[in-house]
Every structure is written in structure tokens, then in C-alpha cells.
Write an enzyme that holds these catalytic residues in place. Structure first.
Site, PDB file in Angstrom:
ATOM      1  N   HIS A   1       0.820  -1.223   0.000  1.00 45.79           N
ATOM      2  CA  HIS A   1       0.000   0.000   0.000  1.00 45.79           C
ATOM      3  C   HIS A   1       0.849   1.267   0.000  1.00 45.79           C
ATOM      4  CE1 HIS A   1       0.293   0.076   4.532  1.00 45.79           C
ATOM      5  NE2 HIS A   1       0.184   1.373   4.329  1.00 45.79           N
TER       6      HIS A   1
ATOM      7  N   ASP B   1       0.148  -7.498   1.662  1.00 43.78           N
ATOM      8  CA  ASP B   1       0.627  -6.113   1.684  1.00 43.78           C
ATOM      9  C   ASP B   1       2.154  -6.079   1.679  1.00 43.78           C
ATOM     10  OD1 ASP B   1       0.571  -3.400   1.767  1.00 43.78           O
ATOM     11  OD2 ASP B   1      -0.160  -3.236   3.837  1.00 43.78           O
TER      12      ASP B   1
ATOM     13  N   SER C   1       4.138   2.518   8.141  1.00 43.66           N
ATOM     14  CA  SER C   1       3.872   1.453   7.170  1.00 43.66           C
ATOM     15  C   SER C   1       5.072   1.143   6.309  1.00 43.66           C
ATOM     16  CB  SER C   1       2.720   1.849   6.246  1.00 43.66           C
ATOM     17  OG  SER C   1       1.514   1.603   6.892  1.00 43.66           O
TER      18      SER C   1
END
Ligand code: ARG
Length: 244
Positions: A67, A113, A204
């Protein structure tokens, strides 16, 4: 190679010493990472702004979250390595010549992811080896997560200093009970029952490390550091295998 890593270390130490002691830690509930402890950590930046973390898998390869890069042209991303304090010019930067997102990735809450970036300029820092077996995902094992993200879920201000936190893996059944979308094939959870320590927004893509090996990638959560809502990480061994 050692010399290359030591210079940024000295500069980072000077800056850390100059930081007021009340400065709030980033990552939620973490501490400032020390020079040299995580040579493989990189920041993903766009127009000078850090937006995700990552780790070197090899001199010219970075692993991050899907992402973080999905829908972003590789040419818009600059990878920064060897720089604990993003206000400095320490370390090395590289353009991204290509990125590959795991097949079937759609959104973090559905897993998969993970993405691998190819760097235009190889980096002179030690890469992070991948965990050797799926046996590392045992409830209670403690990992260290690294990032430049927020210190609280409602905190708009980010720290320029790399932070880290020790966080235990939560057993699959317990995670499934609180996150309905939890899928133990492609994810794992880490957190404390009382909350308080967690990764957060802009962490992230950053690595979750056990015994000097990559085990997870910061993926998603519900808020940050809330009690009984562990953060969710990509289960790296599902996608990457360790070099012998
Ligand atoms: N999705 C966030 C990011 O893009 C990471 C959130 C992690 N959240 C958590 N509670 N551990 O930076």
C-alpha cells in the site's frame, strides 16, 4: 563499509543529544533508534516528505508494504538509507527504477501487503536477512519495529528521528477475535493488551525484526496503540524465503 556507516552515526548522535529530553517518542510509546543498530532501515520519500518505511533485502532491493507504493509511479519515490535523522543529509539516496507488488494485493485489510522496489543506485548498507521459517510467528515472541511515523493516532506532527519499539506477537486466535478481516496466512498481529506501544501512520512498510531477521512489515491497524487492538503486519515468510 564500516566507515560509511560510522559517519552518519556520529552526526545522528550529536543531533539526538541536542534534542530536549521531553521530546515525545515516535512510533507510539517507542524510543529513538541508536546509530548502527538498523543499517538496513530506509525511508520512502516523495518530494522530500517521508511517507513510509522499508528495509534493504540486498544492495539494490527494498521491501516495503504494497500500500506504500501501489498506484505511485516508481519515479516519484526516492529511497533514503543510512539516515536516522531525516533533517540531515546523511547516508545515501536512490531513485526507484521499478516496483513489484504481490499478486492479488488490493487493500491492506485483505493482506498481501508487500512490495519489492528495485533501486537505481545500490546502497552500501548491510541488508536485512529474511526469517528462516514460519515458526517465528509464535504468540509471545517479541519483535522490534522501526519507523518515522506518528507518536499517537491523532498526532499530525511526525518526528524526523527513527524510532523503534519492542512489541510481542499476539496469537492468531486472539487477533482473529478482534480483527474480523484477520487472515493468519498473510498477516500476523503484535501489540500489548493495555495498548500504549504500537506502530502508527507513516510507519507502514517498516520492518518488524526478530533476532536480526525480517519477520513482518507494518501494514494496518484500528487507530494506534489502543488497548486490545494489536497492529497488523504482513507475514513476510509467506512471500519471501530466506537465503541459505
Ligand atoms: N497504515 C499505516 C501506514 O500507512 C500503518 C498503520 C499501523 N497501525 C497500527 N496500529 N499498527 O502508515
Amino acid at each position: 563499509m564500516r566507515g560509511v556507516r560510522l559517519l552518519p552515526a556520529v552526526l545522528a548522535l550529536l543531533v539526538i543529544t541536542a534534542t530536549p529530553v521531553h521530546a515525545a517518542p515516535r512510533i507510539v510509546g517507542g524510543v529513538v533508534a541508536e546509530a548502527g543498530e538498523a543499517p538496513w532501515v530506509v525511508a520512502l520519500t516523495s518530494s522530500g516528505d517521508q511517507f513510509c518505511g522499508g528495509a534493504l533485502l540486498g544492495p539494490g532491493q527494498v521491501v516495503t508494504a504494497a500500500h506504500c507504493v501501489d498506484g505511485r509511479p516508481p519515479a516519484s519515490i526516492t529511497v533514503v538509507g543510512g539516515r536516522l535523522d531525516l533533517r540531515t543529509g546523511d547516508g545515501a539516496t536512490s531513485a526507484v527504477s521499478a516496483h513489484r507488488v504481490v499478486d492479488g494485493y488490493s487493500t491492506p485489510s485483505r493482506g498481501k501487503d508487500l512490495a519489492v522496489l528495485t533501486l537505481a543506485e545500490p546502497m552500501p548498507y548491510a541488508p536485512l536477512p529474511v526469517a528462516q521459517s514460519s515458526g517465528v510467528y509464535m504468540g509471545g515472541s517479541v519483535g522490534v519495529v522501526y519507523g518515522w511515523g506518528r507518536q499517537a493516532e491523532d498526532d499530525a506532527v511526525k518526528s524526523p528521528l527513527l524510532h523503534k519499539a519492542h512489541i510481542p506477537i499476539v496469537p492468531d486466535a486472539q487477533c482473529a477475535a478482534v480483527h474480523p478481516r484477520y487472515d493468519a496466512v498473510v498477516m500476523f498481529c503484535a501489540g500489548y493488551p493495555d495498548g500504549g506501544i504500537d506502530s502508527c501512520v507513516d510507519d507502514s512498510g517498516g520492518p518488524f525484526v526478530i533476532d536480526g531477521r525480517l519477520v513482518g512489515i507494518v501494514s494496518w491497524g484500528v487507530g494506534c496503540a489502543r488497548p486490545n487492538l494489536p497492529g497488523v503486519y504482513t507475514r513476510v515468510t509467506t512471500y519471501l524465503s530466506a537465503a541459505a
